[in-house]
Scaffold this motif. Structure first.
Motif, PDB file in Angstrom:
ATOM      1  N   ASP A   1       0.829  -1.212   0.000  1.00  0.00           N
ATOM      2  CA  ASP A   1       0.000   0.000   0.000  1.00  0.00           C
ATOM      3  C   ASP A   1       0.861   1.259   0.000  1.00  0.00           C
ATOM      4  O   ASP A   1       0.579   2.218  -0.721  1.00  0.00           O
ATOM      5  CB  ASP A   1      -0.931   0.011   1.220  1.00  0.00           C
ATOM      6  CG  ASP A   1      -2.027  -1.044   1.133  1.00  0.00           C
ATOM      7  OD1 ASP A   1      -2.194  -1.644   0.044  1.00  0.00           O
ATOM      8  OD2 ASP A   1      -2.698  -1.283   2.159  1.00  0.00           O
ATOM      9  N   THR A   2       1.903   1.265   0.832  1.00  0.00           N
ATOM     10  CA  THR A   2       2.758   2.451   0.939  1.00  0.00           C
ATOM     11  C   THR A   2       3.516   2.706  -0.357  1.00  0.00           C
ATOM     12  O   THR A   2       3.558   3.837  -0.854  1.00  0.00           O
ATOM     13  CB  THR A   2       3.748   2.305   2.119  1.00  0.00           C
ATOM     14  OG1 THR A   2       2.997   2.156   3.321  1.00  0.00           O
ATOM     15  CG2 THR A   2       4.642   3.530   2.241  1.00  0.00           C
ATOM     16  N   VAL A   3       4.122   1.649  -0.909  1.00  0.00           N
ATOM     17  CA  VAL A   3       4.878   1.815  -2.162  1.00  0.00           C
ATOM     18  C   VAL A   3       3.947   2.295  -3.276  1.00  0.00           C
ATOM     19  O   VAL A   3       4.285   3.202  -4.043  1.00  0.00           O
ATOM     20  CB  VAL A   3       5.607   0.504  -2.558  1.00  0.00           C
ATOM     21  CG1 VAL A   3       6.190   0.599  -3.959  1.00  0.00           C
ATOM     22  CG2 VAL A   3       6.709   0.196  -1.551  1.00  0.00           C
ATOM     23  N   ARG A   4       2.746   1.733  -3.328  1.00  0.00           N
ATOM     24  CA  ARG A   4       1.779   2.134  -4.361  1.00  0.00           C
ATOM     25  C   ARG A   4       1.416   3.612  -4.202  1.00  0.00           C
ATOM     26  O   ARG A   4       1.320   4.352  -5.176  1.00  0.00           O
ATOM     27  CB  ARG A   4       0.535   1.255  -4.245  1.00  0.00           C
ATOM     28  CG  ARG A   4      -0.328   1.254  -5.504  1.00  0.00           C
ATOM     29  CD  ARG A   4      -1.444   0.215  -5.418  1.00  0.00           C
ATOM     30  NE  ARG A   4      -0.937  -1.137  -5.583  1.00  0.00           N
ATOM     31  CZ  ARG A   4      -1.060  -2.106  -4.677  1.00  0.00           C
ATOM     32  NH1 ARG A   4      -1.671  -1.881  -3.528  1.00  0.00           N
ATOM     33  NH2 ARG A   4      -0.584  -3.310  -4.907  1.00  0.00           N
ATOM     34  N   GLU A   5       1.222   4.049  -2.955  1.00  0.00           N
ATOM     35  CA  GLU A   5       0.831   5.436  -2.698  1.00  0.00           C
ATOM     36  C   GLU A   5       1.976   6.415  -2.929  1.00  0.00           C
ATOM     37  O   GLU A   5       1.805   7.463  -3.541  1.00  0.00           O
ATOM     38  CB  GLU A   5       0.349   5.547  -1.245  1.00  0.00           C
ATOM     39  CG  GLU A   5      -0.686   6.616  -1.047  1.00  0.00           C
ATOM     40  CD  GLU A   5      -1.281   6.545   0.352  1.00  0.00           C
ATOM     41  OE1 GLU A   5      -1.120   7.525   1.077  1.00  0.00           O
ATOM     42  OE2 GLU A   5      -1.863   5.499   0.698  1.00  0.00           O
ATOM     43  N   VAL A   6       3.178   6.069  -2.433  1.00  0.00           N
ATOM     44  CA  VAL A   6       4.321   6.987  -2.521  1.00  0.00           C
ATOM     45  C   VAL A   6       4.895   7.063  -3.940  1.00  0.00           C
ATOM     46  O   VAL A   6       5.235   8.130  -4.427  1.00  0.00           O
ATOM     47  CB  VAL A   6       5.420   6.593  -1.505  1.00  0.00           C
ATOM     48  CG1 VAL A   6       6.675   7.440  -1.687  1.00  0.00           C
ATOM     49  CG2 VAL A   6       4.904   6.746  -0.080  1.00  0.00           C
ATOM     50  N   PHE A   7       4.988   5.912  -4.611  1.00  0.00           N
ATOM     51  CA  PHE A   7       5.635   5.879  -5.923  1.00  0.00           C
ATOM     52  C   PHE A   7       4.668   5.662  -7.088  1.00  0.00           C
ATOM     53  O   PHE A   7       5.089   5.508  -8.226  1.00  0.00           O
ATOM     54  CB  PHE A   7       6.733   4.800  -5.948  1.00  0.00           C
ATOM     55  CG  PHE A   7       7.822   5.073  -4.961  1.00  0.00           C
ATOM     56  CD1 PHE A   7       8.595   6.221  -5.041  1.00  0.00           C
ATOM     57  CD2 PHE A   7       8.066   4.197  -3.913  1.00  0.00           C
ATOM     58  CE1 PHE A   7       9.591   6.486  -4.114  1.00  0.00           C
ATOM     59  CE2 PHE A   7       9.063   4.452  -2.983  1.00  0.00           C
ATOM     60  CZ  PHE A   7       9.837   5.606  -3.085  1.00  0.00           C
ATOM     61  N   ALA A   8       3.367   5.648  -6.804  1.00  0.00           N
ATOM     62  CA  ALA A   8       2.343   5.486  -7.834  1.00  0.00           C
ATOM     63  C   ALA A   8       2.604   4.254  -8.698  1.00  0.00           C
ATOM     64  O   ALA A   8       2.491   4.296  -9.921  1.00  0.00           O
ATOM     65  CB  ALA A   8       2.241   6.748  -8.693  1.00  0.00           C
ATOM     66  N   GLY A   9       2.982   3.185  -8.056  1.00  0.00           N
ATOM     67  CA  GLY A   9       3.219   1.933  -8.774  1.00  0.00           C
ATOM     68  C   GLY A   9       3.379   0.801  -7.784  1.00  0.00           C
ATOM     69  O   GLY A   9       3.512   1.035  -6.579  1.00  0.00           O
ATOM     70  N   THR A  10       3.357  -0.422  -8.274  1.00  0.00           N
ATOM     71  CA  THR A  10       3.532  -1.576  -7.394  1.00  0.00           C
ATOM     72  C   THR A  10       5.012  -1.738  -7.064  1.00  0.00           C
ATOM     73  O   THR A  10       5.876  -1.193  -7.758  1.00  0.00           O
ATOM     74  CB  THR A  10       3.061  -2.860  -8.095  1.00  0.00           C
ATOM     75  OG1 THR A  10       3.895  -3.074  -9.238  1.00  0.00           O
ATOM     76  CG2 THR A  10       1.607  -2.754  -8.517  1.00  0.00           C
ATOM     77  N   PRO A  11       5.333  -2.501  -6.008  1.00  0.00           N
ATOM     78  CA  PRO A  11       6.743  -2.766  -5.724  1.00  0.00           C
ATOM     79  C   PRO A  11       7.459  -3.343  -6.945  1.00  0.00           C
ATOM     80  O   PRO A  11       8.596  -2.972  -7.239  1.00  0.00           O
ATOM     81  CB  PRO A  11       6.682  -3.780  -4.572  1.00  0.00           C
ATOM     82  CG  PRO A  11       5.412  -3.445  -3.866  1.00  0.00           C
ATOM     83  CD  PRO A  11       4.456  -3.053  -4.963  1.00  0.00           C
ATOM     84  N   ARG A  12       6.760  -4.188  -7.689  1.00  0.00           N
ATOM     85  CA  ARG A  12       7.380  -4.810  -8.863  1.00  0.00           C
ATOM     86  C   ARG A  12       7.769  -3.759  -9.909  1.00  0.00           C
ATOM     87  O   ARG A  12       8.813  -3.846 -10.546  1.00  0.00           O
ATOM     88  CB  ARG A  12       6.416  -5.827  -9.469  1.00  0.00           C
ATOM     89  CG  ARG A  12       7.031  -6.570 -10.632  1.00  0.00           C
ATOM     90  CD  ARG A  12       6.081  -7.631 -11.139  1.00  0.00           C
ATOM     91  NE  ARG A  12       6.790  -8.568 -11.994  1.00  0.00           N
ATOM     92  CZ  ARG A  12       6.318  -9.718 -12.375  1.00  0.00           C
ATOM     93  NH1 ARG A  12       5.139 -10.101 -11.962  1.00  0.00           N
ATOM     94  NH2 ARG A  12       7.016 -10.500 -13.151  1.00  0.00           N
ATOM     95  N   SER A  13       6.903  -2.739 -10.078  1.00  0.00           N
ATOM     96  CA  SER A  13       7.194  -1.718 -11.090  1.00  0.00           C
ATOM     97  C   SER A  13       8.376  -0.840 -10.690  1.00  0.00           C
ATOM     98  O   SER A  13       8.951  -0.147 -11.523  1.00  0.00           O
ATOM     99  CB  SER A  13       5.955  -0.860 -11.355  1.00  0.00           C
ATOM    100  OG  SER A  13       5.692  -0.033 -10.237  1.00  0.00           O
ATOM    101  N   CYS A  14       8.729  -0.853  -9.392  1.00  0.00           N
ATOM    102  CA  CYS A  14       9.893  -0.089  -8.926  1.00  0.00           C
ATOM    103  C   CYS A  14      11.204  -0.813  -9.227  1.00  0.00           C
ATOM    104  O   CYS A  14      12.271  -0.202  -9.166  1.00  0.00           O
ATOM    105  CB  CYS A  14       9.817   0.154  -7.416  1.00  0.00           C
ATOM    106  SG  CYS A  14       8.548   1.330  -6.957  1.00  0.00           S
ATOM    107  N   ALA A  15      11.109  -2.128  -9.501  1.00  0.00           N
ATOM    108  CA  ALA A  15      12.325  -2.907  -9.723  1.00  0.00           C
ATOM    109  C   ALA A  15      13.040  -2.399 -10.971  1.00  0.00           C
ATOM    110  O   ALA A  15      12.435  -2.141 -11.999  1.00  0.00           O
ATOM    111  CB  ALA A  15      11.986  -4.385  -9.867  1.00  0.00           C
ATOM    112  N   ALA A  16      14.331  -2.247 -10.877  1.00  0.00           N
ATOM    113  CA  ALA A  16      15.118  -1.726 -11.998  1.00  0.00           C
ATOM    114  C   ALA A  16      15.272  -2.784 -13.083  1.00  0.00           C
ATOM    115  O   ALA A  16      15.555  -2.476 -14.223  1.00  0.00           O
ATOM    116  CB  ALA A  16      16.495  -1.285 -11.494  1.00  0.00           C
TER     117      ALA A  16
END
Length: 198
Positions: free
Chosen positions: A171-186
């Motif tokens: 929930d936090t990653v989605r809210e802070v970075f507007a994406g899922t944890p997976r989408s943050c992966a480089a």
């Protein structure tokens, strides 16, 4: 000649810990023998126990000694004078170090010598958000760095970053970075293998 201080107005400033009055007058507390600035974080003394002075020298001349918390004897513009900024900087360091995760906002406040309410008001006044929001943003940043730079499974990333649950992490990653944890992966790879549900 300096006009006499309006005791009622001075006391209102002290009760509100109003930093705008710092340097304009000093509050001497008869029960402790200490004098303070209006913004001092110490407990507000009873009106009947205080006398107001226009200068620190006058308070000292009246037999009072300077408070060690608010440093009313410090020179305006000096680092000792800007206690508010110093407390905010110390709070930020402790939050970055995980103090909120370890001991909560009560523990953070106690470490800084402030009540939870005072600390919240101070942080909101300086940074626009309170300690919980700051700690949350810190956890999200840590998680993002771990996602982008390690091969840890997402569950391990969540707990290493200080989240209490996988759901809170998502929930936090989605809210802070507007994406899922997976989408943050480089990159696609081992980092996505342990990604918790969704």
């Amino acid at each position: 000649m300096t006009p006499p201080l309006d005791a009622e107005r001075c006391y209102r400033a002290v009760a509100g810990r109003d930093a705008r009055f710092d340097g304009w007058f000093f509050t001497a507390v008869h029960t402790t023998g200490i004098y303070c600035r209006p913004s001092c974080p110490a407990r507000t003394p009873l009106a009947r126990n205080v006398t107001f002075f226009t200068t620190a020298a006058a308070a000292e001349g009246g037999g009072f000694r300077a408070c060690r918390r608010c440093r009313p004897d410090a020179v305006p513009g000096s680092p000792e004078w800007d206690v508010r900024a110093d407390v905010v900087a110390r709070a930020m360091r402790l939050i970055a170090d995980g103090e909120v995760e370890r001991s909560g906002v009560p523990g953070l406040s106690a470490r800084l010598g402030y009540s939870e309410r005072q600390l919240h008001r101070l942080l909101v006044g300086e940074l626009g958000v309170g300690p919980l929001a700051l700690a949350r943003a810190q956890r999200a940043r840590t998680a993002r760095v771990l996602i982008e730079t390690t091969d840890l499974p997402m569950a391990d990333v969540a707990f290493a970053a200080g989240f209490a649950s996988i759901r809170q992490f998502n929930d936090t990653v989605r809210e802070v970075f507007a994406g899922t944890p997976r989408s943050c992966a480089a990159r696609d790879g081992p980092a996505t293998a342990g990604r918790p549900g969704g």
